[in-house]
Design a protein around this motif. Structure first.
Motif, PDB file in Angstrom:
ATOM      1  N   GLU A  78       0.863  -1.176   0.000  1.00  0.00           N
ATOM      2  CA  GLU A  78       0.000   0.000   0.000  1.00  0.00           C
ATOM      3  C   GLU A  78       0.901   1.228   0.000  1.00  0.00           C
ATOM      4  N   GLU A  79       0.302   2.392  -0.178  1.00  0.00           N
ATOM      5  CA  GLU A  79       1.095   3.610  -0.223  1.00  0.00           C
ATOM      6  C   GLU A  79       1.877   3.792   1.082  1.00  0.00           C
ATOM      7  N   GLY A  80       3.212   3.734   0.981  1.00  0.00           N
ATOM      8  CA  GLY A  80       4.062   3.947   2.135  1.00  0.00           C
ATOM      9  C   GLY A  80       4.145   2.791   3.104  1.00  0.00           C
ATOM     10  N   LYS A  81       3.641   1.623   2.716  1.00  0.00           N
ATOM     11  CA  LYS A  81       3.562   0.524   3.686  1.00  0.00           C
ATOM     12  C   LYS A  81       3.620  -0.825   2.966  1.00  0.00           C
ATOM     13  N   ALA A  82       4.399  -1.755   3.542  1.00  0.00           N
ATOM     14  CA  ALA A  82       4.458  -3.134   3.045  1.00  0.00           C
ATOM     15  C   ALA A  82       4.087  -4.072   4.183  1.00  0.00           C
ATOM     16  N   ALA A  83       3.274  -5.075   3.878  1.00  0.00           N
ATOM     17  CA  ALA A  83       2.846  -6.035   4.899  1.00  0.00           C
ATOM     18  C   ALA A  83       2.950  -7.444   4.343  1.00  0.00           C
ATOM     19  N   LEU A  84       3.180  -8.384   5.243  1.00  0.00           N
ATOM     20  CA  LEU A  84       3.276  -9.797   4.884  1.00  0.00           C
ATOM     21  C   LEU A  84       2.163 -10.559   5.595  1.00  0.00           C
ATOM     22  N   LYS A  85       1.354 -11.279   4.815  1.00  0.00           N
ATOM     23  CA  LYS A  85       0.283 -12.092   5.373  1.00  0.00           C
ATOM     24  C   LYS A  85       0.736 -13.551   5.408  1.00  0.00           C
ATOM     25  N   LEU A  86       0.645 -14.145   6.590  1.00  0.00           N
ATOM     26  CA  LEU A  86       1.084 -15.526   6.792  1.00  0.00           C
ATOM     27  C   LEU A  86      -0.111 -16.382   7.176  1.00  0.00           C
ATOM     28  N   PHE A  87      -0.124 -17.586   6.639  1.00  0.00           N
ATOM     29  CA  PHE A  87      -1.205 -18.537   6.914  1.00  0.00           C
ATOM     30  C   PHE A  87      -0.547 -19.832   7.394  1.00  0.00           C
ATOM     31  N   LEU A  88      -0.492 -19.987   8.700  1.00  0.00           N
ATOM     32  CA  LEU A  88       0.266 -21.077   9.307  1.00  0.00           C
ATOM     33  C   LEU A  88      -0.651 -22.061  10.015  1.00  0.00           C
ATOM     34  N   THR A  89      -0.135 -23.267  10.171  1.00  0.00           N
ATOM     35  CA  THR A  89      -0.700 -24.216  11.125  1.00  0.00           C
ATOM     36  C   THR A  89       0.412 -24.542  12.117  1.00  0.00           C
ATOM     37  N   VAL A  90       0.132 -24.314  13.376  1.00  0.00           N
ATOM     38  CA  VAL A  90       1.119 -24.543  14.428  1.00  0.00           C
ATOM     39  C   VAL A  90       0.712 -25.794  15.209  1.00  0.00           C
ATOM     40  N   HIS A  91       1.609 -26.764  15.228  1.00  0.00           N
ATOM     41  CA  HIS A  91       1.350 -28.017  15.934  1.00  0.00           C
ATOM     42  C   HIS A  91       2.032 -27.973  17.303  1.00  0.00           C
TER      43      HIS A  91
END
Length: 445
Positions: A315-328
């Protein structure tokens, strides 16, 4: 028809650029200043070689005994020709000795049109499309520095030039730039099992604003190129800014960053084992069925795996990382036994910077996180309990362990001997711009 379309669509998608660069006129001027140094050395070496008299036709009477004893590159210019390429103009003062007692100075002018094409190997190559030469005789003397031009005596001077030989020298001047251009497609390591390669999609575009090149990124895992998710919106290089003071502007699409994280995921770099302060006994205080499943108090470890590919959002002025995890959640040693699985959807900010020719990426603070029960051998567990038990560890360990993987950064598109300075990283919606200056490494001269 459906079979034909299924073949065409992937092929079209495979040729979509996801990054590129624009070399500005100021960047071209910097490259020209570096070329002036190397070209002067090459011309002096070649023109003063024993075979240099070949520069003159042997049939010319005044030239039959000529010996070139000095070479001075008086001027070298490199000009953008929109929609075509570059024009290289070189003026060389040659000190020619036809007899032991005299020295005459010949002013050699070379004008060559250059363009860049893709060779069969997929590398960019600079070639000469036209070459013209002329020569003007200067006043004879023993001291070249005191000479003043005199009017050209006759067209006989021009007729002395061996144009083919001179233009061959121009082609030799392109050997070093072409060697560097070939290095653009080198493979660079990201991790021991993951490499990146930038491939030109076509010859560069030349305009008054600069030279634009579109690239496609290929990632390899254990030596095998991996298929990447197709960008939903084809990426095109942003319009160059004619007033940019920077030598070069690199551009990277949102798809480029998502592909990078996808490649790292495929290579297993993000598989995480997270130490936890929990034990089966402490968890039994919140989940009663833990006591019947584990008779003794055992340490609890968390194993995180991706259930879906990570995705970068710009986005303008911003970077984001979306994570989709399964934690065992696992307990028991040496063979761990998973007794609880939690789906974790989280968004973390990304910080981008550039050092030399690498972009460093780091996960910053977690902006959003959502935990939900995926599977359980200890009965239902409320989300509030999951958060109380696992959230502190996940919030701390996931960004920290990802940053260990990302700490080396990723090599940016570049050619050998050049590095980037005065770098600025500007994040826009759907793409990132990196205006920077070029610097030729001193060790290469």
């Amino acid at each position: 028809l459906s079979i034909l379309l299924s073949l065409l669509v992937p092929a079209h998608a495979a040729r979509s650029p996801d990054c590129g660069g624009i070399l500005t006129p100021s960047g071209l001027s910097y490259c020209k200043s570096r070329l002036h140094i190397s070209h002067t050395a090459v011309l002096k070496q070649d023109l003063m070689a024993p075979t240099a008299p070949e520069l003159f036709h042997s049939s010319s009477k005044p030239s039959s005994g000529n010996q070139i004893n000095s070479v001075k590159v008086a001027d070298l210019s490199l000009t953008l020709i929109p929609d075509t390429g570059l024009r290289l103009s070189i003026d060389v003062d040659l000190g020619v000795t036809p007899a032991p007692s005299t020295t005459k100075v010949m002013k050699l002018s070379i004008v060559a049109d250059l363009h860049v094409e893709m060779n069969p190997e997929g590398n960019l190559e600079m070639v000469t499309s036209a070459c013209k030469t002329s020569m003007e005789q200067m006043q004879s003397t023993e001291e070249m520095e005191r000479l003043t031009p005199r009017s050209s005596s006759s067209s006989d001077v021009d007729q002395e030039i061996n144009v083919d030989k001179i233009c061959l020298e121009v082609s030799r001047l392109l050997l070093l730039p072409n060697e560097r251009l070939m290095s653009l497609t080198d493979q660079f390591p990201i991790t021991p099992s993951c490499q990146v390669q930038y491939l030109p999609l076509a010859a560069p575009m030349f305009s008054e604003q600069g030279i634009t090149i579109s690239l496609q990124t290929t990632f390899q895992v254990v030596g095998m190129a991996i298929p990447l998710p197709v960008s939903p919106v084809p990426f095109s290089m942003p319009e160059p800014v004619s007033s940019s003071p920077s030598h070069l502007t690199l551009a990277f699409s949102e798809h480029f960053y998502s592909s990078l994280f996808f490649a790292l995921e495929m290579s297993g770099a993000f598989n995480m084992t997270m130490p936890s302060p929990l034990t089966t006994a402490t968890m039994a205080q919140k989940i009663t069925q833990m006591g019947s499943l584990f008779q003794e108090d055992l340490p609890v470890m968390l194993q995180a795996v991706f259930r879906s590919s990570p995705r970068v959002v710009l986005e303008e002025g911003k970077a984001a990382l979306k994570l989709f995890l399964t934690v065992h959640a696992e307990a028991g040693s040496p063979a761990f036994q998973s007794f609880l699985s939690v789906n974790v959807d989280m968004t973390t900010g990304l910080l981008l910077s550039v050092v030399d020719t690498r972009m460093t990426i780091s996960a910053a603070g977690i902006e959003e996180i959502d935990l939900s029960l995926a599977a359980s051998n200890v009965g239902p567990v409320p989300d509030a309990v999951l958060e109380e038990l696992f959230l502190p560890t996940i919030r701390e360990e996931v960004p920290a362990q990802m940053n260990v993987v990302l700490s080396e950064g990723i090599f940016l598109p570049h050619i050998s001997s050049f590095t980037y300075t005065d770098v600025n990283v500007v994040i826009h919606k759907d793409y990132v711009l990196v205006p920077c200056n070029l610097k030729l490494q001193a060790s290469t001269g």
